[in-house]
Design a protein around this motif. Structure first.
Motif, PDB file in Angstrom:
ATOM      1  N   ARG A  57     -10.965  96.892 105.264  1.00  0.00           N
ATOM      2  CA  ARG A  57     -11.225  97.849 106.342  1.00  0.00           C
ATOM      3  C   ARG A  57     -12.424  97.437 107.172  1.00  0.00           C
ATOM      4  O   ARG A  57     -12.472  97.679 108.368  1.00  0.00           O
ATOM      5  CB  ARG A  57     -11.508  99.228 105.744  1.00  0.00           C
ATOM      6  CG  ARG A  57     -10.243  99.998 105.584  1.00  0.00           C
ATOM      7  CD  ARG A  57     -10.533 101.425 105.269  1.00  0.00           C
ATOM      8  NE  ARG A  57      -9.345 102.016 104.679  1.00  0.00           N
ATOM      9  CZ  ARG A  57      -9.366 103.060 103.889  1.00  0.00           C
ATOM     10  NH1 ARG A  57     -10.507 103.643 103.587  1.00  0.00           N
ATOM     11  NH2 ARG A  57      -8.253 103.537 103.414  1.00  0.00           N
ATOM     12  N   LEU A  58     -13.419  96.825 106.515  1.00  0.00           N
ATOM     13  CA  LEU A  58     -14.597  96.380 107.263  1.00  0.00           C
ATOM     14  C   LEU A  58     -14.298  95.156 108.111  1.00  0.00           C
ATOM     15  O   LEU A  58     -14.811  95.028 109.228  1.00  0.00           O
ATOM     16  CB  LEU A  58     -15.729  96.044 106.292  1.00  0.00           C
ATOM     17  CG  LEU A  58     -16.530  97.225 105.756  1.00  0.00           C
ATOM     18  CD1 LEU A  58     -17.508  96.733 104.710  1.00  0.00           C
ATOM     19  CD2 LEU A  58     -17.289  97.892 106.881  1.00  0.00           C
ATOM     20  N   THR A  59     -13.484  94.218 107.576  1.00  0.00           N
ATOM     21  CA  THR A  59     -13.330  92.945 108.284  1.00  0.00           C
ATOM     22  C   THR A  59     -12.228  92.965 109.336  1.00  0.00           C
ATOM     23  O   THR A  59     -12.329  92.232 110.310  1.00  0.00           O
ATOM     24  CB  THR A  59     -13.038  91.806 107.288  1.00  0.00           C
ATOM     25  OG1 THR A  59     -12.011  92.241 106.417  1.00  0.00           O
ATOM     26  CG2 THR A  59     -14.251  91.430 106.504  1.00  0.00           C
ATOM     27  N   VAL A  60     -11.205  93.803 109.141  1.00  0.00           N
ATOM     28  CA  VAL A  60     -10.081  93.758 110.078  1.00  0.00           C
ATOM     29  C   VAL A  60     -10.494  94.046 111.529  1.00  0.00           C
ATOM     30  O   VAL A  60     -10.079  93.316 112.432  1.00  0.00           O
ATOM     31  CB  VAL A  60      -8.938  94.683 109.604  1.00  0.00           C
ATOM     32  CG1 VAL A  60      -7.991  95.003 110.727  1.00  0.00           C
ATOM     33  CG2 VAL A  60      -8.177  94.023 108.491  1.00  0.00           C
ATOM     34  N   MET A  89      -4.187  84.977 115.295  1.00  0.00           N
ATOM     35  CA  MET A  89      -5.269  85.656 114.577  1.00  0.00           C
ATOM     36  C   MET A  89      -5.020  87.153 114.531  1.00  0.00           C
ATOM     37  O   MET A  89      -5.275  87.806 113.512  1.00  0.00           O
ATOM     38  CB  MET A  89      -6.607  85.378 115.255  1.00  0.00           C
ATOM     39  CG  MET A  89      -7.161  84.041 114.893  1.00  0.00           C
ATOM     40  SD  MET A  89      -8.633  83.692 115.779  1.00  0.00           S
ATOM     41  CE  MET A  89      -9.754  84.762 114.937  1.00  0.00           C
ATOM     42  N   PHE A  90      -4.516  87.730 115.610  1.00  0.00           N
ATOM     43  CA  PHE A  90      -4.234  89.161 115.625  1.00  0.00           C
ATOM     44  C   PHE A  90      -3.134  89.488 114.619  1.00  0.00           C
ATOM     45  O   PHE A  90      -3.234  90.470 113.876  1.00  0.00           O
ATOM     46  CB  PHE A  90      -3.833  89.601 117.030  1.00  0.00           C
ATOM     47  CG  PHE A  90      -4.248  90.987 117.369  1.00  0.00           C
ATOM     48  CD1 PHE A  90      -5.468  91.219 117.973  1.00  0.00           C
ATOM     49  CD2 PHE A  90      -3.442  92.061 117.062  1.00  0.00           C
ATOM     50  CE1 PHE A  90      -5.864  92.497 118.268  1.00  0.00           C
ATOM     51  CE2 PHE A  90      -3.831  93.345 117.352  1.00  0.00           C
ATOM     52  CZ  PHE A  90      -5.055  93.570 117.964  1.00  0.00           C
ATOM     53  N   GLY A  91      -2.098  88.627 114.593  1.00  0.00           N
ATOM     54  CA  GLY A  91      -1.042  88.815 113.597  1.00  0.00           C
ATOM     55  C   GLY A  91      -1.586  88.690 112.186  1.00  0.00           C
ATOM     56  O   GLY A  91      -1.197  89.431 111.290  1.00  0.00           O
ATOM     57  N   LEU A 103      -3.375  90.610 106.706  1.00  0.00           N
ATOM     58  CA  LEU A 103      -4.448  90.949 105.759  1.00  0.00           C
ATOM     59  C   LEU A 103      -4.324  92.396 105.297  1.00  0.00           C
ATOM     60  O   LEU A 103      -4.477  92.698 104.110  1.00  0.00           O
ATOM     61  CB  LEU A 103      -5.811  90.718 106.423  1.00  0.00           C
ATOM     62  CG  LEU A 103      -7.029  90.956 105.555  1.00  0.00           C
ATOM     63  CD1 LEU A 103      -7.019  90.027 104.361  1.00  0.00           C
ATOM     64  CD2 LEU A 103      -8.291  90.738 106.348  1.00  0.00           C
ATOM     65  N   ILE A 104      -4.008  93.303 106.232  1.00  0.00           N
ATOM     66  CA  ILE A 104      -3.802  94.699 105.854  1.00  0.00           C
ATOM     67  C   ILE A 104      -2.650  94.792 104.858  1.00  0.00           C
ATOM     68  O   ILE A 104      -2.732  95.484 103.838  1.00  0.00           O
ATOM     69  CB  ILE A 104      -3.499  95.560 107.101  1.00  0.00           C
ATOM     70  CG1 ILE A 104      -4.701  95.601 108.019  1.00  0.00           C
ATOM     71  CG2 ILE A 104      -3.116  96.971 106.696  1.00  0.00           C
ATOM     72  CD1 ILE A 104      -4.421  96.257 109.341  1.00  0.00           C
TER      73      ILE A 104
END
Lengths: 81, 251, 149
Positions: B115-118, B145-147, B152-153
């Motif tokens: 949650r912090l890095t996204v 990178m956006f994808g 990551l989520i």
């Protein structure tokens, strides 16, 4: 271009390519392929192709590795050769 | 089979090694590829014709815009192909596997770190996209990178968590929208009386711009289109492959 | 030494390419074949990128002064922005030999992104094959197809 840097990375590239193909564990193989992609990215940055290096870092080392691991997770981890 | 492969590879390799002595010396500034008129034109004239310092971006989005447009279409079609192969497969209807051990549960620490890095990753992706004229970057890199931030989520919070933010339908819509933005820009140029993807003429529509600035801004518009497609398709590829077409469960 | 480096690079590209080709033909596992395909593909891209390398050249991004030259003290720089190419004549000279050839970079940048598209599609087909036959080994799949008929 820095010749000494170049030679070292090229040798590592061949080593990682051979390791990725000889490992019997497909998960490890996918991870080593990620290392191969990062080395490739480093080599392109050294050849002053910064845009290509950036793309390889995000696509080749990032997304390719993730989707390969996803497939290994969904199918099987063992390989016979 | 191994022997046959080995013979083929050795013969091909030997021929290529024999041919390699005719190549120009590595890094030779006067080799035919480096000393061509086209290459010199791009390096010296891009700053006059488009005012974009990053020559690669200018060539990608402007001089060779037709090429890039169809590369975007290829990405789009690849995403649709993956959906067609796996979403219709019988495995898509299978029930989810039962969690094997307690490590299948989601971990608090990874979720909070994610949650912090996204937001930072997404902000940086937008920066890479918008700053592609001045630094390495552009539509492809920013889009990937956006994808990757959505991937990551999905990795930390589960696929359903990521699909809440970018559902399958919305992803396909975004991918098609990206192609539409790119092709639409080209068609707009045609509509105004110039060739397909000839951005000069857009200065009539963009407020307060010269012909050079119109090319500069049109490049950003098409890069945004590329980024939409790449973002949506990268996430779709991951979502489909990691769940065997079920779009539930996942890694 | 110079001649050695020049040839050494090309030799390694060919060796990498042949490793990939060998894996694509000889490996029985479908994922291993795709690993080979990736190596083959990157080796070719590497060859293309290395064509554009120039001795002593920098990255193909022009410095800000070469695109928007500083005007004399009285004028502010945003005056230039208003009349786009009015200052085209005052641009400082740049030498094409100082910048790497950008054309191979552009061609290969898109090739890498298309590469991930083909890899994803191939992996999807591999998953489908695994669902039907329960294995990724080529020999076992062939055996199952032959015994089925």
């Amino acid at each position: 271009m820095i010749p000494s840097f170049d030679i070292v990375i090229l040798i590592f590239l061949v080593v990682t390519a051979v390791i990725a193909l000889t490992l019997k564990d497909l998960l490890a193989s996918a991870m080593v392929l990620g290392i191969y992609s990062f080395l490739m990215c480093l080599l392109w940055a050294e050849m002053s192709a910064v845009d290509v290096a950036f793309t390889e870092a995000t696509v080749g080392a990032g997304v390719s590795t993730v989707i390969m691991i996803a497939t290994v997770y969904q199918t099987t981890r063992k390989s016979r050769d | 089979m191994k022997l046959f492969a080995l013979i083929t590879v050795i013969i091909t390799g030997a021929l290529l090694l024999y041919a390699s002595k005719d190549f120009p010396a590595w890094g030779d500034p006067l080799s035919p590829a480096n000393n061509s008129e086209l290459s010199r034109h791009y390096i010296t004239e891009t700053r006059v014709e488009t005012e974009v310092p990053n020559i690669v971006t200018a060539v990608l989005a402007d001089y060779r815009g037709y090429d890039t447009m169809f590369e975007t279409v290829v990405i789009f079609v690849a995403g649709l192909g993956i959906l067609a192969v796996l979403r219709q497969s019988p495995s898509a209807g299978e029930p989810l596997p039962v969690p094997r051990d307690r490590f299948q549960e989601r971990d608090m620490i990874t979720i909070m770190t994610c949650r912090l890095t996204v937001p930072l990753i997404q902000l940086f992706a937008l920066y890479v996209l918008a700053h592609g004229h001045y630094s390495p970057g552009g539509g492809f890199q920013g889009g990937v990178m956006f994808g990757a931030s959505f991937i990551l989520i999905a990795l930390t919070g589960g696929l359903s968590e990521a699909l809440k933010r970018l559902s399958e339908q919305r992803a396909i819509f975004l991918a098609a929208l990206g192609v539409l933005i790119y092709a639409g820009t080209g068609l707009l140029c045609m509509f105004l009386g110039k060739n397909f993807l000839d951005y000069h003429i857009l200065s009539q529509w963009l407020p307060d711009t010269t012909a050079v600035k119109a090319r500069y801004h049109a490049m950003l518009i098409v890069e945004i289109g590329v980024a939409f497609t790449v973002t949506a398709i990268m996430f779709t590829i991951y979502a489909t492959l990691s769940s065997k077409g079920r779009m539930r469960g996942g890694l | 030494m110079e001649a050695f480096i020049a040839n050494f690079n090309y030799w390694i590209y060919i060796i990498l390419m042949m490793i990939g080709l060998f894996a694509m033909i000889a490996k029985k596992n479908l994922i291993k074949k795709l690993v080979g395909m990736s190596i083959f593909q990157t080796a070719i891209i590497l060859f293309y990128v290395s064509i554009g390398v120039k001795q002593g050249a920098t990255i193909p991004i022009l410095p800000e002064e070469a695109v928007h030259p500083k005007t004399t003290a009285g004028e502010t720089s945003h005056h230039n922005g208003e009349d786009g190419d009015a200052h085209a004549g005052e641009l400082p000279e740049i030498d094409a030999q100082d910048y790497t050839n950008p054309i191979p970079h552009v061609l290969m940048l898109t090739a890498i992104v298309v590469g991930v598209g083909t890899l994803g599609l191939a992996l999807a087909i591999a998953q489908r094959v695994h669902y039907h036959y329960g294995t990724l080994e080529e020999t076992e799949i062939l055996k199952q197809i032959q015994s089925g008929q």
